[in-house]
Scaffold this motif. Structure first.
Motif, mmCIF file in Angstrom:
data_model
loop_
_atom_site.group_PDB
_atom_site.id
_atom_site.type_symbol
_atom_site.label_atom_id
_atom_site.label_comp_id
_atom_site.label_asym_id
_atom_site.label_seq_id
_atom_site.Cartn_x
_atom_site.Cartn_y
_atom_site.Cartn_z
ATOM 1 N N ASN A 164 -14.303 20.579 49.310
ATOM 2 C CA ASN A 164 -15.174 19.454 48.980
ATOM 3 C C ASN A 164 -14.554 18.633 47.853
ATOM 4 O O ASN A 164 -13.543 19.020 47.261
ATOM 5 N N LEU A 165 -15.201 17.513 47.564
ATOM 6 C CA LEU A 165 -14.707 16.602 46.547
ATOM 7 C C LEU A 165 -14.702 17.260 45.169
ATOM 8 O O LEU A 165 -13.771 17.067 44.387
ATOM 9 N N TYR A 166 -15.693 18.045 44.883
ATOM 10 C CA TYR A 166 -15.785 18.733 43.599
ATOM 11 C C TYR A 166 -14.560 19.623 43.367
ATOM 12 O O TYR A 166 -13.939 19.567 42.310
ATOM 13 N N GLU A 167 -14.192 20.430 44.358
ATOM 14 C CA GLU A 167 -13.025 21.312 44.218
ATOM 15 C C GLU A 167 -11.736 20.504 44.043
ATOM 16 O O GLU A 167 -10.862 20.869 43.247
ATOM 17 N N ALA A 168 -11.618 19.409 44.792
ATOM 18 C CA ALA A 168 -10.417 18.579 44.688
ATOM 19 C C ALA A 168 -10.308 17.943 43.303
ATOM 20 O O ALA A 168 -9.226 17.906 42.714
ATOM 21 N N LEU A 169 -11.439 17.485 42.775
ATOM 22 C CA LEU A 169 -11.417 16.896 41.434
ATOM 23 C C LEU A 169 -11.116 17.945 40.371
ATOM 24 O O LEU A 169 -10.371 17.678 39.423
ATOM 25 N N CYS A 170 -11.671 19.137 40.527
ATOM 26 C CA CYS A 170 -11.363 20.226 39.586
ATOM 27 C C CYS A 170 -9.872 20.535 39.588
ATOM 28 O O CYS A 170 -9.255 20.694 38.529
ATOM 29 N N PHE A 171 -9.300 20.603 40.778
ATOM 30 C CA PHE A 171 -7.864 20.872 40.914
ATOM 31 C C PHE A 171 -7.052 19.788 40.210
ATOM 32 O O PHE A 171 -6.148 20.059 39.424
ATOM 33 N N ARG A 172 -7.394 18.521 40.496
ATOM 34 C CA ARG A 172 -6.635 17.403 39.933
ATOM 35 C C ARG A 172 -6.759 17.353 38.414
ATOM 36 O O ARG A 172 -5.773 17.189 37.694
ATOM 37 N N LEU A 173 -7.981 17.492 37.908
ATOM 38 C CA LEU A 173 -8.191 17.459 36.463
ATOM 39 C C LEU A 173 -7.508 18.633 35.774
ATOM 40 O O LEU A 173 -6.929 18.475 34.701
ATOM 41 N N SER A 174 -7.569 19.803 36.379
ATOM 42 C CA SER A 174 -6.932 20.983 35.794
ATOM 43 C C SER A 174 -5.431 20.782 35.653
ATOM 44 O O SER A 174 -4.833 21.162 34.645
ATOM 45 N N ASN A 175 -4.834 20.182 36.649
ATOM 46 C CA ASN A 175 -3.395 19.934 36.587
ATOM 47 C C ASN A 175 -3.046 18.859 35.575
ATOM 48 O O ASN A 175 -1.993 18.925 34.934
ATOM 49 N N GLU A 176 -3.912 17.882 35.386
ATOM 50 C CA GLU A 176 -3.666 16.841 34.393
ATOM 51 C C GLU A 176 -3.828 17.369 32.976
ATOM 52 O O GLU A 176 -3.114 16.974 32.073
ATOM 53 N N LEU A 177 -4.791 18.267 32.766
ATOM 54 C CA LEU A 177 -5.094 18.767 31.426
ATOM 55 C C LEU A 177 -4.298 20.012 31.035
ATOM 56 O O LEU A 177 -4.366 20.454 29.896
ATOM 57 N N ALA A 178 -3.581 20.550 31.967
ATOM 58 C CA ALA A 178 -2.831 21.790 31.709
ATOM 59 C C ALA A 178 -1.783 21.589 30.619
ATOM 60 O O ALA A 178 -1.287 20.490 30.400
ATOM 61 N N SER A 179 -1.482 22.692 29.959
ATOM 62 C CA SER A 179 -0.452 22.686 28.918
ATOM 63 C C SER A 179 0.296 24.015 29.014
ATOM 64 O O SER A 179 -0.115 24.914 29.749
ATOM 65 N N PRO A 180 1.373 24.166 28.261
ATOM 66 C CA PRO A 180 2.102 25.442 28.304
ATOM 67 C C PRO A 180 1.232 26.645 27.902
ATOM 68 O O PRO A 180 1.476 27.756 28.342
ATOM 69 N N THR A 181 0.208 26.395 27.121
ATOM 70 C CA THR A 181 -0.644 27.515 26.686
ATOM 71 C C THR A 181 -1.902 27.677 27.525
ATOM 72 O O THR A 181 -2.614 28.663 27.388
ATOM 73 N N LEU A 182 -2.199 26.700 28.381
ATOM 74 C CA LEU A 182 -3.387 26.769 29.224
ATOM 75 C C LEU A 182 -3.012 26.291 30.623
ATOM 76 O O LEU A 182 -2.852 25.101 30.859
#
Length: 124
Positions: A97-115
């Motif tokens: 669903n759209l919610y899962e896709a947005l979570c995936f996209r945001l998680s990849n944008e906000l990711a860092s070496p420590t998270l």
């Protein structure tokens, strides 16, 4: 001003030509030509928007209907643009669903070496 359009290769001068036969004597300025061009572009854009088919005759789409439309368009784009297929699959087509896709996209944008993204997805 001098015309840089190659009339010999492109045939005779007509309304579709990038230059004018009237010159500057009619009071037309370059900004007027630019305004005309942007007006034509705006009209073209509006015509394209009007040609977009309505996926629901009722006016409002449910979240599920919207997600199916997005996935259908992503599938078509993946087929016509093989270079984008992997990206479209990971960001859109592999999600329920759209919610899962947005979570995936945001998680990849906000990711860092420590998270890492998977930790962020758990938070969402």
């Amino acid at each position: 001003s001098e015309c840089l359009f190659d009339h010999e290769s492109h045939g005779s001068l007509d309304d579709a030509s990038p230059c004018s036969t009237q010159g500057d004597s009619d009071g037309a300025s370059e900004s007027g030509a630019l305004d005309s061009d942007s007006e034509e572009e705006r009209q073209r854009d509006e015509a394209e928007i009007e040609q977009v088919p309505s996926h629901s005759g009722k006016g409002d789409l449910s979240e599920e209907q919207l997600w199916e439309i997005i996935k259908d368009e992503a599938r078509a784009d993946a087929e016509s643009e093989p270079v984008l297929a992997s990206f479209l699959h990971s960001t859109i087509l592999s999600h329920r669903n759209l919610y899962e896709a947005l979570c995936f996209r945001l998680s990849n944008e906000l990711a860092s070496p420590t998270l890492v993204p998977t930790q962020l997805m758990a938070i969402f």
